[in-house]
Design a protein around this motif. Structure first.
Motif, PDB file in Angstrom:
ATOM      1  N   ILE A 144       7.802 -12.863   4.809  1.00  0.00           N
ATOM      2  CA  ILE A 144       7.872 -13.507   3.506  1.00  0.00           C
ATOM      3  C   ILE A 144       8.899 -12.793   2.634  1.00  0.00           C
ATOM      4  O   ILE A 144       8.933 -11.562   2.569  1.00  0.00           O
ATOM      5  N   ASP A 145       9.763 -13.539   1.983  1.00  0.00           N
ATOM      6  CA  ASP A 145      10.781 -12.958   1.110  1.00  0.00           C
ATOM      7  C   ASP A 145      10.120 -12.287  -0.098  1.00  0.00           C
ATOM      8  O   ASP A 145       9.220 -12.865  -0.725  1.00  0.00           O
ATOM      9  N   LEU A 146      10.557 -11.059  -0.416  1.00  0.00           N
ATOM     10  CA  LEU A 146       9.937 -10.296  -1.494  1.00  0.00           C
ATOM     11  C   LEU A 146      10.060 -11.031  -2.825  1.00  0.00           C
ATOM     12  O   LEU A 146       9.100 -11.082  -3.614  1.00  0.00           O
ATOM     13  N   GLY A 147      11.209 -11.617  -3.091  1.00  0.00           N
ATOM     14  CA  GLY A 147      11.386 -12.345  -4.340  1.00  0.00           C
ATOM     15  C   GLY A 147      10.467 -13.548  -4.439  1.00  0.00           C
ATOM     16  O   GLY A 147       9.852 -13.799  -5.485  1.00  0.00           O
ATOM     17  N   LYS A 202       3.446  -5.532  -5.948  1.00  0.00           N
ATOM     18  CA  LYS A 202       3.790  -4.896  -4.677  1.00  0.00           C
ATOM     19  C   LYS A 202       4.954  -3.923  -4.853  1.00  0.00           C
ATOM     20  O   LYS A 202       6.028  -4.096  -4.277  1.00  0.00           O
ATOM     21  N   PRO A 203       4.753  -2.865  -5.655  1.00  0.00           N
ATOM     22  CA  PRO A 203       5.858  -1.974  -6.001  1.00  0.00           C
ATOM     23  C   PRO A 203       6.495  -1.248  -4.812  1.00  0.00           C
ATOM     24  O   PRO A 203       7.647  -0.819  -4.909  1.00  0.00           O
ATOM     25  N   THR A 204       5.785  -1.112  -3.671  1.00  0.00           N
ATOM     26  CA  THR A 204       6.418  -0.472  -2.517  1.00  0.00           C
ATOM     27  C   THR A 204       7.442  -1.385  -1.856  1.00  0.00           C
ATOM     28  O   THR A 204       8.296  -0.920  -1.100  1.00  0.00           O
ATOM     29  N   GLY A 205       7.353  -2.712  -2.124  1.00  0.00           N
ATOM     30  CA  GLY A 205       8.273  -3.661  -1.528  1.00  0.00           C
ATOM     31  C   GLY A 205       7.795  -4.248  -0.212  1.00  0.00           C
ATOM     32  O   GLY A 205       8.352  -5.238   0.272  1.00  0.00           O
ATOM     33  N   ARG A 206       6.760  -3.652   0.401  1.00  0.00           N
ATOM     34  CA  ARG A 206       6.259  -4.165   1.681  1.00  0.00           C
ATOM     35  C   ARG A 206       4.798  -3.752   1.830  1.00  0.00           C
ATOM     36  O   ARG A 206       4.426  -2.607   1.586  1.00  0.00           O
ATOM     37  N   PHE A 207       3.951  -4.693   2.253  1.00  0.00           N
ATOM     38  CA  PHE A 207       2.531  -4.416   2.444  1.00  0.00           C
ATOM     39  C   PHE A 207       2.024  -5.330   3.558  1.00  0.00           C
ATOM     40  O   PHE A 207       1.214  -6.222   3.335  1.00  0.00           O
ATOM     41  N   VAL A 208       2.527  -5.119   4.772  1.00  0.00           N
ATOM     42  CA  VAL A 208       2.135  -5.918   5.928  1.00  0.00           C
ATOM     43  C   VAL A 208       0.933  -5.294   6.622  1.00  0.00           C
ATOM     44  O   VAL A 208      -0.004  -5.981   7.010  1.00  0.00           O
ATOM     45  N   THR A 209       0.953  -3.988   6.778  1.00  0.00           N
ATOM     46  CA  THR A 209      -0.157  -3.269   7.405  1.00  0.00           C
ATOM     47  C   THR A 209      -1.180  -2.899   6.343  1.00  0.00           C
ATOM     48  O   THR A 209      -0.847  -2.265   5.346  1.00  0.00           O
TER      49      THR A 209
END
Length: 321
Positions: A150-153, A182-189
């Motif tokens: 999924i695109d962050l924007g 989602k300040p880290t930019g990624r939260f998949v795990t």
């Protein structure tokens, strides 16, 4: 997943069946939570579940089930309950709004409206207070687990539109409101795959959002003979009653117990100078109205009705684990 603890019961016909029941409950809870993939979180079907049950110490048991038939406190310690008229829930405003964010996230995920949402999420809301009254929201934080790709924007726009905007009223926002999605930019795990932890290890922030004292003992996994749970519930019940009756706009109730003793060794109500009638002895009034011994708390709050998970096998236990 590790399920560990002590138990006491009059009879166990088949302890193996008890272990199977506990394992089934854990797997069902994982499914209900929404976890399904051991690559990014945990699999309800494939994960290893260890059951570590031990009989309750006789030293503790003799203090709880006393020879005189009175139920003694299952532990010693201080328990706190808090209430404030900041919100209709009589809870501190920051945690009420933080709950609204994650509740909205869960509703959208379960409804499939944002199909890339995953179960793990956490929120935080910062209010500005002046003279102990909430004035305006200065910051919101929402991190939510999501599908890979999924695109962050796009994610941030969707979270803002569908979660934050409906949950945070425009009139309550500061002109300089900081919104962190989602300040880290990624939260998949997420889940235990991303951050191992214990049930109940965030009891301070998860009860009153840090607005009031807390003993620190978790409520989860304890029957109501354990005053960590039942007396904390009672303290909140009494604090809420004080505010709901208009006796004060803020109330902190503190109860203290000694293991094996039924009567509390301390009972205090603090109203922070907000009591509507300073001469009213709120502590004395509540002491006369309510039985604060463990059995009295259980009866007042009806804590033996089936509000905990039931064993999936019937006829195994005479008492609740």
């Amino acid at each position: 997943m590790i399920v560990a603890g002590e138990f006491k019961t009059k009879r166990i016909d088949d302890f193996h069946a008890v272990r199977e029941s506990a394992e089934s409950i854990v797997r069902n809870v994982l499914r209900q939570t929404g976890y399904r993939d051991d690559e990014t979180a945990i699999s309800p079907d494939r994960s290893e579940i260890q059951i570590r049950f031990n009989g309750q110490s006789q030293d503790i048991s003799q203090g709880v089930d006393r020879a005189d038939g009175v139920l003694g406190a299952g532990d010693q310690g201080l328990m706190f309950g808090y209430a404030t008229d900041e919100t209709p829930e009589l809870m501190p405003a920051p945690i009420v709004y933080a709950h609204r964010l994650v509740r909205r996230q869960a509703e959208l995920r379960k409804a499939g409206m944002l199909p890339w949402l995953q179960p793990d999420a956490k929120s935080q809301v910062t209010f500005r207070y002046i003279d102990r009254r909430q004035v305006i929201i200065e910051a919101t934080v929402l991190s939510t687990q999501h599908d890979d790709g999924i695109d962050l924007g796009d994610l941030r726009l969707a979270v803002q539109k569908h979660i934050i905007d409906p949950a945070i009223p425009e009139a309550s926002r500061s002109a300089s409101l900081r919104t962190l999605i989602k300040p880290t930019g990624r939260f998949v795990t997420g889940g235990p795959k991303g951050d191992t932890g214990l049930t109940g290890h965030r009891v301070i922030v998860n009860t009153y959002g840090g607005a009031a004292p807390h003993r620190g003992g978790a409520f989860s996994g304890k029957d109501p003979s354990k005053v960590d749970r039942s007396a904390a519930y009672m303290a909140r019940f009494l604090a809420r009653l004080v505010v709901a009756r208009g006796w004060a706009s803020r109330a902190l109730v503190q109860l203290a117990y000694a293991i094996g003793i039924a009567e509390p060794v301390s009972f205090v109500v603090e109203t922070y100078g907000t009591a509507t009638q300073e001469r009213r002895d709120i502590t004395a009034l509540l002491s006369r109205e309510f039985d604060l011994r463990p059995q009295g708390i259980i009866d007042t709050l009806d804590l033996l009705r089936p509000i905990y998970s039931r064993p999936l096998h019937t006829g195994i236990l005479d008492a609740t684990i």
